[in-house]
Design a protein around this motif. Structure first.
Motif, mmCIF file in Angstrom:
data_model
loop_
_atom_site.group_PDB
_atom_site.id
_atom_site.type_symbol
_atom_site.label_atom_id
_atom_site.label_comp_id
_atom_site.label_asym_id
_atom_site.label_seq_id
_atom_site.Cartn_x
_atom_site.Cartn_y
_atom_site.Cartn_z
ATOM 1 N N VAL A 64 -6.681 0.968 -3.166
ATOM 2 C CA VAL A 64 -7.751 0.088 -2.705
ATOM 3 C C VAL A 64 -7.726 -1.129 -3.626
ATOM 4 C CG1 VAL A 64 -10.226 -0.204 -2.334
ATOM 5 C CG2 VAL A 64 -9.151 2.021 -1.888
ATOM 6 N N ILE A 65 -7.620 -2.303 -3.033
ATOM 7 C CA ILE A 65 -7.590 -3.555 -3.789
ATOM 8 C C ILE A 65 -8.859 -4.328 -3.468
ATOM 9 C CG2 ILE A 65 -6.417 -5.787 -3.975
ATOM 10 C CD1 ILE A 65 -3.783 -4.311 -3.723
ATOM 11 N N ARG A 66 -9.545 -4.812 -4.521
ATOM 12 C CA ARG A 66 -10.858 -5.421 -4.352
ATOM 13 C C ARG A 66 -10.954 -6.892 -4.757
ATOM 14 N NH1 ARG A 66 -14.703 -1.843 -3.179
ATOM 15 N NH2 ARG A 66 -14.154 0.357 -3.276
ATOM 16 N N SER A 67 -9.853 -7.487 -5.205
ATOM 17 C CA SER A 67 -9.904 -8.899 -5.625
ATOM 18 C C SER A 67 -8.495 -9.461 -5.710
ATOM 19 C CB SER A 67 -10.576 -9.013 -6.994
ATOM 20 O OG SER A 67 -9.751 -8.423 -7.992
ATOM 21 N N LYS A 68 -8.403 -10.764 -5.821
ATOM 22 C CA LYS A 68 -7.104 -11.409 -6.027
ATOM 23 C C LYS A 68 -6.516 -10.976 -7.364
ATOM 24 C CE LYS A 68 -7.976 -15.456 -3.149
ATOM 25 N NZ LYS A 68 -8.103 -16.921 -3.113
ATOM 26 N N GLU A 69 -7.372 -10.770 -8.342
ATOM 27 C CA GLU A 69 -6.909 -10.303 -9.655
ATOM 28 C C GLU A 69 -6.310 -8.903 -9.542
ATOM 29 O OE1 GLU A 69 -9.673 -13.559 -9.997
ATOM 30 O OE2 GLU A 69 -10.016 -11.586 -9.110
ATOM 31 N N ASP A 70 -6.915 -8.057 -8.705
ATOM 32 C CA ASP A 70 -6.346 -6.724 -8.456
ATOM 33 C C ASP A 70 -4.963 -6.838 -7.824
ATOM 34 O OD1 ASP A 70 -8.621 -5.487 -9.444
ATOM 35 O OD2 ASP A 70 -9.295 -4.711 -7.495
ATOM 36 N N VAL A 71 -4.817 -7.790 -6.892
ATOM 37 C CA VAL A 71 -3.504 -8.012 -6.268
ATOM 38 C C VAL A 71 -2.490 -8.379 -7.341
ATOM 39 C CG1 VAL A 71 -2.164 -9.490 -4.708
ATOM 40 C CG2 VAL A 71 -4.442 -8.694 -4.015
ATOM 41 N N ASP A 72 -2.863 -9.337 -8.210
ATOM 42 C CA ASP A 72 -1.950 -9.784 -9.268
ATOM 43 C C ASP A 72 -1.562 -8.635 -10.190
ATOM 44 O OD1 ASP A 72 -1.975 -12.402 -8.316
ATOM 45 O OD2 ASP A 72 -3.570 -13.036 -9.680
ATOM 46 N N GLN A 73 -2.530 -7.821 -10.595
ATOM 47 C CA GLN A 73 -2.250 -6.708 -11.497
ATOM 48 C C GLN A 73 -1.372 -5.670 -10.810
ATOM 49 O OE1 GLN A 73 -2.987 -6.370 -14.902
ATOM 50 N NE2 GLN A 73 -1.438 -4.814 -14.562
ATOM 51 N N TRP A 74 -1.661 -5.371 -9.559
ATOM 52 C CA TRP A 74 -0.870 -4.399 -8.818
ATOM 53 C C TRP A 74 0.572 -4.887 -8.668
ATOM 54 C CZ3 TRP A 74 0.865 -4.487 -3.499
ATOM 55 C CH2 TRP A 74 1.404 -3.272 -3.082
ATOM 56 N N MET A 75 0.729 -6.177 -8.356
ATOM 57 C CA MET A 75 2.086 -6.735 -8.231
ATOM 58 C C MET A 75 2.829 -6.663 -9.565
ATOM 59 S SD MET A 75 3.135 -7.728 -5.312
ATOM 60 C CE MET A 75 2.497 -7.926 -3.682
ATOM 61 N N LEU A 76 2.138 -6.952 -10.643
ATOM 62 C CA LEU A 76 2.754 -6.855 -11.969
ATOM 63 C C LEU A 76 3.164 -5.411 -12.250
ATOM 64 C CD1 LEU A 76 3.506 -8.303 -14.596
ATOM 65 C CD2 LEU A 76 1.184 -7.834 -15.403
ATOM 66 N N ASP A 77 2.297 -4.479 -11.930
ATOM 67 C CA ASP A 77 2.631 -3.058 -12.109
ATOM 68 C C ASP A 77 3.861 -2.679 -11.293
ATOM 69 O OD1 ASP A 77 0.386 -2.863 -13.721
ATOM 70 O OD2 ASP A 77 -0.836 -1.846 -12.203
ATOM 71 N N GLN A 78 3.955 -3.194 -10.084
ATOM 72 C CA GLN A 78 5.104 -2.896 -9.231
ATOM 73 C C GLN A 78 6.397 -3.469 -9.809
ATOM 74 O OE1 GLN A 78 4.876 -0.685 -6.623
ATOM 75 N NE2 GLN A 78 2.913 -0.568 -7.664
ATOM 76 N N GLN A 79 6.315 -4.654 -10.380
ATOM 77 C CA GLN A 79 7.497 -5.266 -10.997
ATOM 78 C C GLN A 79 7.955 -4.460 -12.201
ATOM 79 O OE1 GLN A 79 6.237 -9.224 -11.911
ATOM 80 N NE2 GLN A 79 6.545 -9.962 -9.830
ATOM 81 N N ASN A 80 7.006 -3.873 -12.916
ATOM 82 C CA ASN A 80 7.321 -3.121 -14.134
ATOM 83 C C ASN A 80 7.745 -1.686 -13.861
ATOM 84 O OD1 ASN A 80 6.794 -5.330 -15.766
ATOM 85 N ND2 ASN A 80 4.637 -4.810 -15.984
ATOM 86 N N THR A 81 7.651 -1.261 -12.609
ATOM 87 C CA THR A 81 8.020 0.117 -12.284
ATOM 88 C C THR A 81 9.030 0.153 -11.152
ATOM 89 O OG1 THR A 81 6.132 0.319 -10.779
ATOM 90 C CG2 THR A 81 5.819 1.105 -13.041
ATOM 91 N N LEU A 82 10.013 -0.727 -11.205
ATOM 92 C CA LEU A 82 11.043 -0.735 -10.171
ATOM 93 C C LEU A 82 11.783 0.590 -10.170
ATOM 94 C CD1 LEU A 82 12.532 -4.323 -10.510
ATOM 95 C CD2 LEU A 82 11.188 -3.420 -8.623
ATOM 96 N N PRO A 83 11.840 1.258 -9.047
ATOM 97 C CA PRO A 83 12.542 2.542 -8.996
ATOM 98 C C PRO A 83 14.056 2.335 -8.979
ATOM 99 C CG PRO A 83 11.800 1.945 -6.805
ATOM 100 C CD PRO A 83 11.283 0.886 -7.765
ATOM 101 N N THR A 84 14.742 3.332 -9.413
ATOM 102 C CA THR A 84 16.197 3.298 -9.274
ATOM 103 C C THR A 84 16.537 3.962 -7.955
ATOM 104 O OG1 THR A 84 16.376 5.363 -10.487
ATOM 105 C CG2 THR A 84 16.607 3.342 -11.755
ATOM 106 N N ARG A 85 17.323 3.291 -7.176
ATOM 107 C CA ARG A 85 17.704 3.818 -5.867
ATOM 108 C C ARG A 85 18.944 4.682 -6.018
ATOM 109 N NH1 ARG A 85 15.020 3.197 -1.215
ATOM 110 N NH2 ARG A 85 16.982 2.955 -0.171
ATOM 111 N N PRO A 86 18.925 5.854 -5.423
ATOM 112 C CA PRO A 86 20.130 6.685 -5.484
ATOM 113 C C PRO A 86 21.256 5.999 -4.722
ATOM 114 C CG PRO A 86 18.495 7.655 -4.022
ATOM 115 C CD PRO A 86 17.853 6.459 -4.675
ATOM 116 N N THR A 87 22.430 6.138 -5.210
ATOM 117 C CA THR A 87 23.569 5.559 -4.522
ATOM 118 C C THR A 87 24.186 6.592 -3.594
ATOM 119 O OG1 THR A 87 25.021 6.158 -6.347
ATOM 120 C CG2 THR A 87 24.090 3.947 -6.397
#
Length: 104
Positions: free
Chosen positions: A77-100
């Motif tokens: 649940v996202i409640r603000s533009k700041e939440d969007v920014d933080q969530w996007m930052l979290d996503q950038q910092n947790t890039l999954p490794t894709r199995p080959t």
């Protein structure tokens, strides 16, 4: 006062900049589904509910959130533009490794 639609538009723009897509989702016959399905690079899929700071989840939305948790599906649940920014930052910092794929 920021409106939910403003947060939603911001999420869509930020998702696009990240190379993803944010599909608007409606499910006929199924109340309470998340507002957006966000697909991010690396195969990450999120169900995103958007609310204002004071917005409340309906009982149907709470049931949907609980079902997503039970299934182990990414839901937020996202409640603000700041939440969007933080969530996007979290996503950038947790890039999954894709199995080959195995070579044949």
């Amino acid at each position: 006062m920021i409106l939910e639609r403003d947060i939603e538009r911001y999420l869509v723009r930020r998702t696009t900049v990240q190379g993803g897509v944010a599909y608007k989702w409606v499910s006929p016959g199924r109340a309470g589904v998340a507002d957006r399905i966000v697909l991010l690079p690396g195969g990450r899929v999120w169900f995103v509910e958007l609310k204002t700071a004071k917005g409340r989840l309906s009982p149907w939305q709470k049931m949907f959130a609980a079902e997503m948790r039970r299934l182990g599906v990414n839901y937020i649940v996202i409640r603000s533009k700041e939440d969007v920014d933080q969530w996007m930052l979290d996503q950038q910092n947790t890039l999954p490794t894709r199995p080959t794929a195995p070579r044949t």
